[in-house]
Design a protein around this motif. Structure first.
Motif, mmCIF file in Angstrom:
data_model
loop_
_atom_site.group_PDB
_atom_site.id
_atom_site.type_symbol
_atom_site.label_atom_id
_atom_site.label_comp_id
_atom_site.label_asym_id
_atom_site.label_seq_id
_atom_site.Cartn_x
_atom_site.Cartn_y
_atom_site.Cartn_z
ATOM 1 N N ALA A 281 33.733 12.621 -32.879
ATOM 2 C CA ALA A 281 34.746 13.480 -32.278
ATOM 3 C C ALA A 281 34.107 14.473 -31.311
ATOM 4 N N THR A 282 34.908 14.920 -30.363
ATOM 5 C CA THR A 282 34.543 16.017 -29.476
ATOM 6 C C THR A 282 35.668 17.033 -29.547
ATOM 7 N N VAL A 283 35.297 18.302 -29.718
ATOM 8 C CA VAL A 283 36.238 19.417 -29.665
ATOM 9 C C VAL A 283 35.794 20.272 -28.493
ATOM 10 N N ASP A 284 36.666 20.462 -27.512
ATOM 11 C CA ASP A 284 36.339 21.234 -26.317
ATOM 12 C C ASP A 284 37.475 22.221 -26.074
ATOM 13 N N PHE A 285 37.276 23.450 -26.533
ATOM 14 C CA PHE A 285 38.291 24.505 -26.435
ATOM 15 C C PHE A 285 37.752 25.682 -25.635
ATOM 16 N N ALA A 286 38.626 26.305 -24.858
ATOM 17 C CA ALA A 286 38.292 27.508 -24.102
ATOM 18 C C ALA A 286 39.362 28.561 -24.377
ATOM 19 N N GLY A 287 39.101 29.788 -23.898
ATOM 20 C CA GLY A 287 40.091 30.856 -24.017
ATOM 21 C C GLY A 287 40.270 31.399 -25.419
ATOM 22 N N ILE A 288 39.290 31.192 -26.280
ATOM 23 C CA ILE A 288 39.362 31.682 -27.662
ATOM 24 C C ILE A 288 38.866 33.127 -27.674
ATOM 25 N N PRO A 289 39.558 34.029 -28.353
ATOM 26 C CA PRO A 289 39.007 35.379 -28.476
ATOM 27 C C PRO A 289 37.599 35.307 -29.077
ATOM 28 N N GLN A 290 36.647 35.984 -28.433
ATOM 29 C CA GLN A 290 35.250 35.906 -28.855
ATOM 30 C C GLN A 290 35.067 36.265 -30.324
ATOM 31 N N LEU A 291 35.697 37.310 -30.772
ATOM 32 C CA LEU A 291 35.555 37.722 -32.164
ATOM 33 C C LEU A 291 36.049 36.628 -33.109
ATOM 34 N N THR A 292 37.148 35.994 -32.759
ATOM 35 C CA THR A 292 37.700 34.932 -33.598
ATOM 36 C C THR A 292 36.753 33.745 -33.680
ATOM 37 N N LEU A 293 36.237 33.297 -32.541
ATOM 38 C CA LEU A 293 35.289 32.186 -32.565
ATOM 39 C C LEU A 293 34.025 32.592 -33.307
ATOM 40 N N GLY A 294 33.578 33.814 -33.081
ATOM 41 C CA GLY A 294 32.384 34.289 -33.777
ATOM 42 C C GLY A 294 32.544 34.272 -35.284
ATOM 43 N N ARG A 295 33.668 34.755 -35.776
ATOM 44 C CA ARG A 295 33.916 34.754 -37.230
ATOM 45 C C ARG A 295 34.052 33.328 -37.761
ATOM 46 N N LEU B 63 39.059 27.643 -37.497
ATOM 47 C CA LEU B 63 39.545 28.356 -36.316
ATOM 48 C C LEU B 63 41.026 28.681 -36.474
ATOM 49 N N GLN B 64 41.817 27.738 -36.951
ATOM 50 C CA GLN B 64 43.237 27.988 -37.195
ATOM 51 C C GLN B 64 43.417 29.119 -38.204
ATOM 52 N N THR B 65 42.619 29.114 -39.264
ATOM 53 C CA THR B 65 42.702 30.179 -40.279
ATOM 54 C C THR B 65 42.401 31.532 -39.657
ATOM 55 N N ARG B 66 41.342 31.625 -38.872
ATOM 56 C CA ARG B 66 40.962 32.899 -38.240
ATOM 57 C C ARG B 66 42.031 33.341 -37.234
ATOM 58 N N LEU B 67 42.580 32.427 -36.462
ATOM 59 C CA LEU B 67 43.630 32.794 -35.503
ATOM 60 C C LEU B 67 44.879 33.274 -36.232
ATOM 61 N N SER B 68 45.220 32.634 -37.335
ATOM 62 C CA SER B 68 46.400 33.027 -38.109
ATOM 63 C C SER B 68 46.248 34.417 -38.705
#
Length: 167
Positions: free
Chosen positions: A68-82, A148-153
């Motif tokens: 698989a490849t996951v290629d996402f942009a525009g994620i809040p830095q803190l959210t991706l970091g966590r 990522l979904q959990t952190r965004l939620s």
């Protein structure tokens, strides 16, 4: 082609299609909003796309080698970091002891020599980030998507993303 060989190949083809369909289901379950793109996708098929402004835009695909490849942009830095901290811990990408959440703008890479997976994280000056995980297992992609979904939620109020992506 011999009849037994033809049947065996047809059985394999049906099993592979079922595996691709199962990958699409699990990706969409882990990260709601991913929708399957109609061929031609310009990449592997199946390929899924998401546009959740202020949260993530990009795609997930499943290649002919079962990776698989996951290629996402525009994620809040803190959210991706966590998200990455939960999965990998800090300092995995040589971004510093406080992880991607506190990393300065730049590009951070890591290649897994044992699986050939490639990871690239870009931190932007506007406190957003992107991630491209290439050639990873379906399980690894799903772990990232689900976390990522959990952190965004956790950072939404009434189903709406915070203004400006700030956490």
């Amino acid at each position: 082609m011999q009849p037994d060989t033809r049947r065996a190949l047809e059985d394999w083809s049906m099993a592979w299609t079922a595996q691709q369909d199962a990958a699409v289901v699990v990706f969409g379950t882990a990260f709601p909003g991913l929708g399957r793109m109609d061929p031609p996708t310009g990449c592997c098929d199946p390929r899924m796309r998401v546009e959740r402004h202020g949260e993530a835009t990009g795609f997930v695909c499943f290649d002919d080698h079962g990776r698989a490849t996951v290629d996402f942009a525009g994620i809040p830095q803190l959210t991706l970091g966590r998200t990455l901290e939960v999965i990998f811990g800090c300092d995995w990408f040589d971004e510093g002891p406080e992880g991607i959440a506190a990393a300065p703008p730049g590009t951070y890479n890591w290649d897994d020599d044992s699986t050939y997976a490639e990871f690239e994280i870009k931190v932007e000056a506007d406190a957003t980030a992107s991630i491209c995980m290439s050639y990873v297992t379906v399980e690894d992609a799903v772990v990232l998507l689900d976390e990522l979904q959990t952190r965004l939620s956790e950072h939404t109020v009434g189903g709406q993303a915070p203004l400006g992506g700030q956490q």
